[in-house]
Write a protein that holds these residues in place. Structure first.
Motif, PDB file in Angstrom:
ATOM      1  N   PHE A 126     -22.714  -1.041  30.587  1.00 10.32           N
ATOM      2  CA  PHE A 126     -23.873  -0.807  30.292  1.00 10.32           C
ATOM      3  C   PHE A 126     -24.204   0.524  30.791  1.00 10.32           C
ATOM      4  CE2 PHE A 126     -24.356  -5.134  29.467  1.00 10.32           C
ATOM      5  CZ  PHE A 126     -24.890  -5.253  28.275  1.00 10.32           C
ATOM      6  N   ALA A 155     -25.242   4.012  28.649  1.00 13.03           N
ATOM      7  CA  ALA A 155     -26.708   4.694  28.903  1.00 13.03           C
ATOM      8  C   ALA A 155     -26.251   6.168  29.244  1.00 13.03           C
ATOM      9  CB  ALA A 155     -27.148   3.997  30.081  1.00 13.03           C
ATOM     10  N   GLY A 197     -27.738  -7.227  30.986  1.00 16.40           N
ATOM     11  CA  GLY A 197     -27.537  -5.959  31.016  1.00 16.40           C
ATOM     12  C   GLY A 197     -28.917  -5.089  31.464  1.00 16.40           C
ATOM     13  N   ASP A 250     -28.430  -3.177  34.413  1.00 12.88           N
ATOM     14  CA  ASP A 250     -27.575  -2.132  34.536  1.00 12.88           C
ATOM     15  C   ASP A 250     -27.908  -1.142  33.551  1.00 12.88           C
ATOM     16  OD1 ASP A 250     -25.944  -3.760  36.193  1.00 12.88           O
ATOM     17  OD2 ASP A 250     -25.355  -4.967  34.462  1.00 12.88           O
ATOM     18  N   THR A 251     -28.563  -1.181  32.477  1.00 14.13           N
ATOM     19  CA  THR A 251     -29.196  -0.340  31.587  1.00 14.13           C
ATOM     20  C   THR A 251     -30.252   0.525  32.742  1.00 14.13           C
ATOM     21  OG1 THR A 251     -28.668  -1.653  29.793  1.00 14.13           O
ATOM     22  CG2 THR A 251     -29.998   0.373  29.406  1.00 14.13           C
ATOM     23  N   GLY A 278     -29.670   4.343  33.025  1.00 19.78           N
ATOM     24  CA  GLY A 278     -30.524   5.261  32.793  1.00 19.78           C
ATOM     25  C   GLY A 278     -31.011   6.381  33.777  1.00 19.78           C
ATOM     26  N   MET A 318     -34.879   2.948  28.423  1.00 14.64           N
ATOM     27  CA  MET A 318     -33.505   2.405  27.781  1.00 14.64           C
ATOM     28  C   MET A 318     -33.423   0.550  28.019  1.00 14.64           C
ATOM     29  SD  MET A 318     -30.828   5.215  28.892  1.00 14.64           S
ATOM     30  CE  MET A 318     -31.095   6.807  28.677  1.00 14.64           C
ATOM     31  N   ALA A 319     -33.878   0.327  29.172  1.00  9.46           N
ATOM     32  CA  ALA A 319     -33.587  -1.237  29.183  1.00  9.46           C
ATOM     33  C   ALA A 319     -34.440  -2.232  28.351  1.00  9.46           C
ATOM     34  CB  ALA A 319     -34.011  -1.701  30.761  1.00  9.46           C
ATOM     35  N   THR A 379     -32.293  -2.559  25.327  1.00 13.91           N
ATOM     36  CA  THR A 379     -31.202  -3.437  25.732  1.00 13.91           C
ATOM     37  C   THR A 379     -31.706  -4.940  25.434  1.00 13.91           C
ATOM     38  OG1 THR A 379     -30.124  -1.625  27.091  1.00 13.91           O
ATOM     39  CG2 THR A 379     -29.455  -4.445  27.221  1.00 13.91           C
ATOM     40  N   THR A 410     -24.719  -5.331  24.424  1.00 13.91           N
ATOM     41  CA  THR A 410     -24.766  -3.782  24.260  1.00 13.91           C
ATOM     42  C   THR A 410     -25.166  -3.422  22.553  1.00 13.91           C
ATOM     43  OG1 THR A 410     -22.498  -3.722  23.643  1.00 13.91           O
ATOM     44  CG2 THR A 410     -22.775  -3.538  25.640  1.00 13.91           C
ATOM     45  N   LEU A 431     -28.082  -0.898  22.520  1.00 15.20           N
ATOM     46  CA  LEU A 431     -27.763   0.358  23.392  1.00 15.20           C
ATOM     47  C   LEU A 431     -27.039   1.086  22.384  1.00 15.20           C
ATOM     48  CD1 LEU A 431     -29.063   1.563  25.696  1.00 15.20           C
ATOM     49  CD2 LEU A 431     -26.955   0.351  26.933  1.00 15.20           C
TER      50      LEU A 431
END
Lengths: 305, 305
Positions: free
Chosen positions: A31, A35, A233, A236-237, A241, A267-268, A271, A277, A280
């Motif tokens: 992730f 990103a 994720g 993590d995204t 980011g 970004m999250a 997701t 993923t 994304l």
């Protein structure tokens, strides 16, 4: 290397109230890499997978722009696997299976040409693995660390040691309380910022995230969505980011970290719209720019003085 | 009358991890009135207390700037009383006692000269009481309603009816879910905005508040505090600050409601610093102006386009 990522590249199997998956591409490193690629930031992942890992997943990372030469393939090993089930509120999940597999005995090896990255992002892994990577690289401009309660419960001293050596720490609210032994997040932040990091990010899931330095605090909300389809994720995204925006802009001021955390949140928010993923990977820069504007409208106000 | 307030004026007895009180001044109407007085907004409370109610508490409201001629005193009755205990996380509380007393049989009477208020704020009370007040006044510019799950559980149809007749509804996240039968707050807002109100405020306690209109959404965080000493009255202060800011500015646009919700959040962040009304009573306009700036720093960012 603009952004050196150390983190799991893995298989996930997910069930939510909206459906379930087979083994799909997952892992913190994945992730974060996606990103970073979306922001056109030069990035590479140091990780390990087993011989069972589908080559098309490695190709997907590569095609998106991530350097995968640091991903070791252990042919007779099996890839890290996580299976989980989310409930209606999406804040609670049951872990149905965790197979550590090739990550168990892994000693990360940072490729020679990657040893002076601009930013090092240490994704959630055993603190000794994170420390080993720190020992291999020289003078990164910024080190960002993600960790979790599991390591606090099983390797407390090692967690404290790695935390003492990084610039930015990201953890969730419960972990901040556990780490600081303070209930108030404000007090927790003061305690944790004494442990080494100059900046602390406390993730609160659907309730947004707080960014603390010694003297300042900033709050980024999560976007209120019609539907959260799969939260896997998202954290993590968000971290990816954040790290990628800093790598892209090369400005580590608190003001720029505010922008970075908004990028991570934006970004999250994509997701969680599809499994793993999926969203994304198909996300365009225009869609992202549009969502940044949504965050601005969501939070900005004019106050006559 | 700038802001006509209908709400309880009551006794509270509170225990938190930091201490406990005797019977102190409480009630939604009280907190709303104090918030309005702080902004210099002409305000009066329609309520009822018993003969046991300390005259100095009525004097306190009056001295702060609230018109108390609408507060009926039933000499042989007892004042509404609530006793509660908060736990360490301050989000959960046990109600130890609720004595409705004089509120039980109360029929509100709006003083003749108050029947054309600019803004009517209906604090949390039985929906039939709220409806009775609506029937007594003519053409307020804006009606704001607060209600709670207790009335949804016991007087569902009446709650729906009063909701259909107001401009702004404030409820918490769980109540929004109960009222709309939707889990996602975004979906819940869409459903509730079909029920009558033009604007919905969803309160999330320490996680801030969301402001929804048909086309827009705004998020105001709660201030991360070193310590929450006593949350009692925070929600009422928030609603009171919101209503008072609108009464003061006479601008009911979404942009101005954003400012109003920030004022409400800022005032509520003081209320929780001491027991009951203690902090709100001693609060100065300078302190409030300073805290508004803190909210700006907490949420505002510049994003290059």
């Amino acid at each position: 290397m603009g952004l050196l990522i150390v983190g799991s590249v893995a298989y996930d199997k997910i069930e939510t109230p909206f459906g379930k998956t087979d083994r799909i591409l997952g892992g913190a490193g994945t992730f974060i890499g996606l990103a970073a690629s979306l922001l056109n930031v030069e990035n590479g992942i140091v990780s390990v997978v087993g011989g069972d890992f589908k080559p098309e997943f490695l190709d997907l990372l590569k095609d998106n722009g991530t350097d995968i030469t640091g991903i070791e393939v252990i042919e007779d090993g099996k890839t890290f696997f996580w299976e989980g089930k989310y409930h209606l509120d999406m804040n609670t999940r049951d872990t149905l299976a965790t197979e550590v597999n090739v990550l168990e005995e892994w000693s990360p090896v940072v490729p020679e040409s990657w040893k002076s990255p601009s930013i090092l992002m240490l994704g959630n892994l055993h603190p000794m693995v994170q420390m080993s990577v720190l020992g291999q690289i020289s003078k990164p401009e910024l080190v960002i660390l993600d960790t979790m309660n599991f390591w606090m419960n099983t390797a407390w001293d090692e967690v404290l040691e790695v935390i003492s050596r990084v610039d930015v720490l990201t953890i969730n609210d419960e972990e901040a309380r556990q780490l600081s032994r303070e209930f108030s997040l404000r007090k927790a932040a003061s305690v944790i910022l004494e442990m080494g990091p100059k900046v602390l990010i406390i993730k609160k899931g659907e309730h947004g995230a707080l960014l603390f330095s010694k003297d300042e605090v900033f709050f980024a909300p999560a976007l209120p969505l019609e539907e959260v389809f799969d939260p896997t994720g998202a954290g993590d995204t968000f971290a990816g980011g954040f790290a990628a925006y800093l790598a892209k802009t090369h400005d580590f001021s608190f003001e720029n970290m505010k922008r970075a955390i908004i990028y991570g949140s934006a970004m999250a928010s994509f997701t969680v719209e599809k499994f793993g993923t999926e969203r994304l990977v198909e996300l365009t820069r225009d869609e992202l720019a549009e969502r940044i504007k949504v965050f601005k409208r969501l939070t900005q106000f004019e106050m006559p003085t």
